[in-house]
Design a protein around this motif. Structure first.
Motif, PDB file in Angstrom:
ATOM      1  N   ASP A  68      41.201 -89.203 -25.897  1.00 21.20           N
ATOM      2  CA  ASP A  68      41.547 -90.622 -25.781  1.00 21.20           C
ATOM      3  C   ASP A  68      41.946 -90.963 -24.347  1.00 21.20           C
ATOM      4  N   GLU A  69      42.709 -90.065 -23.731  1.00 24.24           N
ATOM      5  CA  GLU A  69      43.087 -90.260 -22.336  1.00 24.24           C
ATOM      6  C   GLU A  69      41.852 -90.253 -21.446  1.00 24.24           C
ATOM      7  N   PHE A  70      40.924 -89.361 -21.748  1.00 25.88           N
ATOM      8  CA  PHE A  70      39.679 -89.267 -20.987  1.00 25.88           C
ATOM      9  C   PHE A  70      38.878 -90.560 -21.108  1.00 25.88           C
ATOM     10  N   ALA A  71      38.687 -91.033 -22.336  1.00 23.74           N
ATOM     11  CA  ALA A  71      37.850 -92.213 -22.568  1.00 23.74           C
ATOM     12  C   ALA A  71      38.428 -93.472 -21.934  1.00 23.74           C
ATOM     13  N   ALA A  72      39.741 -93.572 -21.881  1.00 25.83           N
ATOM     14  CA  ALA A  72      40.388 -94.771 -21.345  1.00 25.83           C
ATOM     15  C   ALA A  72      40.705 -94.669 -19.862  1.00 25.83           C
ATOM     16  N   SER A 120      28.457 -74.315 -26.791  1.00 25.57           N
ATOM     17  CA  SER A 120      28.386 -75.063 -28.045  1.00 25.57           C
ATOM     18  C   SER A 120      27.586 -76.353 -27.889  1.00 25.57           C
ATOM     19  N   PRO A 121      26.418 -76.453 -28.521  1.00 24.00           N
ATOM     20  CA  PRO A 121      25.660 -77.715 -28.487  1.00 24.00           C
ATOM     21  C   PRO A 121      26.472 -78.891 -29.035  1.00 24.00           C
ATOM     22  N   THR A 122      27.290 -78.630 -30.042  1.00 23.05           N
ATOM     23  CA  THR A 122      28.099 -79.693 -30.635  1.00 23.05           C
ATOM     24  C   THR A 122      29.114 -80.234 -29.634  1.00 23.05           C
ATOM     25  N   LEU A 123      29.801 -79.337 -28.934  1.00 24.08           N
ATOM     26  CA  LEU A 123      30.795 -79.773 -27.963  1.00 24.08           C
ATOM     27  C   LEU A 123      30.149 -80.455 -26.762  1.00 24.08           C
ATOM     28  N   LEU A 124      28.999 -79.981 -26.343  1.00 25.92           N
ATOM     29  CA  LEU A 124      28.293 -80.638 -25.235  1.00 25.92           C
ATOM     30  C   LEU A 124      27.881 -82.053 -25.644  1.00 25.92           C
ATOM     31  N   GLY A 125      27.441 -82.207 -26.896  1.00 26.30           N
ATOM     32  CA  GLY A 125      27.093 -83.532 -27.390  1.00 26.30           C
ATOM     33  C   GLY A 125      28.302 -84.439 -27.458  1.00 26.30           C
ATOM     34  N   ARG A 126      29.424 -83.893 -27.898  1.00 20.35           N
ATOM     35  CA  ARG A 126      30.651 -84.680 -27.967  1.00 20.35           C
ATOM     36  C   ARG A 126      31.111 -85.091 -26.573  1.00 20.35           C
ATOM     37  N   LEU A 127      30.951 -84.206 -25.603  1.00 15.04           N
ATOM     38  CA  LEU A 127      31.320 -84.531 -24.229  1.00 15.04           C
ATOM     39  C   LEU A 127      30.480 -85.687 -23.700  1.00 15.04           C
ATOM     40  N   ARG A 128      29.198 -85.692 -24.016  1.00 18.03           N
ATOM     41  CA  ARG A 128      28.335 -86.825 -23.606  1.00 18.03           C
ATOM     42  C   ARG A 128      28.821 -88.118 -24.256  1.00 18.03           C
ATOM     43  N   ASP A 129      29.202 -88.038 -25.516  1.00 19.93           N
ATOM     44  CA  ASP A 129      29.731 -89.219 -26.207  1.00 19.93           C
ATOM     45  C   ASP A 129      30.993 -89.745 -25.523  1.00 19.93           C
ATOM     46  N   LEU A 130      31.857 -88.836 -25.099  1.00 25.15           N
ATOM     47  CA  LEU A 130      33.092 -89.244 -24.438  1.00 25.15           C
ATOM     48  C   LEU A 130      32.816 -89.893 -23.092  1.00 25.15           C
ATOM     49  N   HIS A 131      31.842 -89.379 -22.372  1.00 32.14           N
ATOM     50  CA  HIS A 131      31.434 -90.022 -21.120  1.00 32.14           C
ATOM     51  C   HIS A 131      30.933 -91.441 -21.398  1.00 32.14           C
ATOM     52  N   ALA A 165      29.015 -91.409 -11.375  1.00 34.71           N
ATOM     53  CA  ALA A 165      29.641 -90.606 -10.313  1.00 34.71           C
ATOM     54  C   ALA A 165      30.639 -89.623 -10.914  1.00 34.71           C
ATOM     55  N   HIS A 166      31.418 -90.092 -11.873  1.00 35.09           N
ATOM     56  CA  HIS A 166      32.405 -89.209 -12.503  1.00 35.09           C
ATOM     57  C   HIS A 166      31.739 -88.149 -13.375  1.00 35.09           C
ATOM     58  N   ARG A 167      30.622 -88.475 -14.007  1.00 34.27           N
ATOM     59  CA  ARG A 167      29.889 -87.471 -14.783  1.00 34.27           C
ATOM     60  C   ARG A 167      29.409 -86.341 -13.876  1.00 34.27           C
ATOM     61  N   VAL A 168      28.833 -86.726 -12.742  1.00 33.43           N
ATOM     62  CA  VAL A 168      28.313 -85.740 -11.794  1.00 33.43           C
ATOM     63  C   VAL A 168      29.439 -84.822 -11.311  1.00 33.43           C
ATOM     64  N   LEU A 169      30.571 -85.404 -10.985  1.00 30.35           N
ATOM     65  CA  LEU A 169      31.687 -84.621 -10.470  1.00 30.35           C
ATOM     66  C   LEU A 169      32.311 -83.746 -11.562  1.00 30.35           C
ATOM     67  N   PHE A 170      32.381 -84.251 -12.781  1.00 33.90           N
ATOM     68  CA  PHE A 170      32.884 -83.452 -13.904  1.00 33.90           C
ATOM     69  C   PHE A 170      31.987 -82.229 -14.099  1.00 33.90           C
ATOM     70  N   GLN A 171      30.679 -82.455 -14.082  1.00 34.16           N
ATOM     71  CA  GLN A 171      29.739 -81.350 -14.264  1.00 34.16           C
ATOM     72  C   GLN A 171      29.844 -80.343 -13.129  1.00 34.16           C
ATOM     73  N   ARG A 172      30.083 -80.854 -11.915  1.00 33.83           N
ATOM     74  CA  ARG A 172      30.241 -79.954 -10.768  1.00 33.83           C
ATOM     75  C   ARG A 172      31.453 -79.041 -10.959  1.00 33.83           C
ATOM     76  N   ILE A 173      32.552 -79.613 -11.428  1.00 36.25           N
ATOM     77  CA  ILE A 173      33.745 -78.807 -11.689  1.00 36.25           C
ATOM     78  C   ILE A 173      33.458 -77.788 -12.789  1.00 36.25           C
ATOM     79  N   LEU A 174      32.766 -78.217 -13.834  1.00 43.09           N
ATOM     80  CA  LEU A 174      32.438 -77.313 -14.941  1.00 43.09           C
ATOM     81  C   LEU A 174      31.568 -76.157 -14.462  1.00 43.09           C
ATOM     82  N   ASP A 175      30.552 -76.461 -13.655  1.00 42.35           N
ATOM     83  CA  ASP A 175      29.653 -75.419 -13.154  1.00 42.35           C
ATOM     84  C   ASP A 175      30.396 -74.409 -12.278  1.00 42.35           C
TER      85      ASP A 175
END
Length: 211
Positions: A68-72, A120-131, A165-175
């Motif tokens: 919720d904190e992430f989405a808002a 986890s494909p499920t968690l990756l899908g949920r992460l896309r939903d949150l973005h 921009a935030h998606r790209v940077l989030f993925q960079r941190i994850l990688d």
């Protein structure tokens, strides 16, 4: 028998919710998200299966306890921007502050947790939903802040660029996390990357939604 004070009742509910989330995350890391069952989580937390589902509608919600904190977050940052500050400037400032804090909301999750998500494909899908949720919230906020007409595409387009921009940077941190780099090294790398990413938006959004 006295009625339990509301504050105490809410505190106990929060403790139960956190206990379930903690035990679920432990099992997800040990056994994999897809393989872990609600029954196993309930047993580990010593609660009924019904209690788990009452607190968490979906299994993946237990893994993303900051969702919720992430989405808002982006909308909240823009809403609280300083006088004379644009949406882009506020988001740049907040993101760079998060990098310094190693904030888990922007992706500093640790290698074990990051691997759990990546596997986890499920968690990756949920992460896309949150973005997507985060971008939608930002678009709504920008429309309100700029008094945009209902058919004005500008807030949605701006939110797509800022959210992207935030998606790209989030993925960079994850990688980088999955590569086994320390938070300090990741922060140094991502700080430079963030300036580059936000600089690319400066020409189009530098003066947009100035308070």
């Amino acid at each position: 028998m006295g009625i339990e004070p509301m504050g105490l009742r809410e505190s106990k509910k929060q403790e139960t919710r956190q206990l379930i989330s903690d035990q679920a995350t432990r099992l997800f890391i040990e056994n994999g998200f897809e393989a872990t069952t609600i029954a196993e989580i309930a047993a580990a937390a010593r609660v009924a299966k019904k209690t788990v589902t009452n607190y968490f509608a979906r299994k993946e919600d237990m893994a993303f306890d900051h969702q919720d904190e992430f989405a808002a977050g982006l909308a909240r940052t823009v809403a609280s921007r300083a006088e004379g500050e644009s949406a882009l400037a506020a988001l740049r400032r907040e993101f760079l502050g998060g990098v310094e804090r190693h904030d888990p909301v922007i992706g500093f999750s640790g290698e074990v947790f990051a691997r759990m998500i990546a596997d986890s494909p499920t968690l990756l899908g949920r992460l896309r939903d949150l973005h997507d949720r985060r971008e939608d919230a930002l678009a709504g906020l920008l429309a309100a802040e700029t008094a945009a007409a209902p058919d004005d595409i500008t807030p949605r387009a701006a939110a797509a660029q800022l959210g992207g921009a935030h998606r790209v940077l989030f993925q960079r941190i994850l990688d980088l996390t999955l590569d086994g780099q320390s938070n300090e090294r990741i922060a140094a790398t991502v700080s430079v990357a963030a300036h580059r990413v936000f600089d690319l938006l400066e020409g189009s959004l530098g003066d947009y939604a100035v308070k």
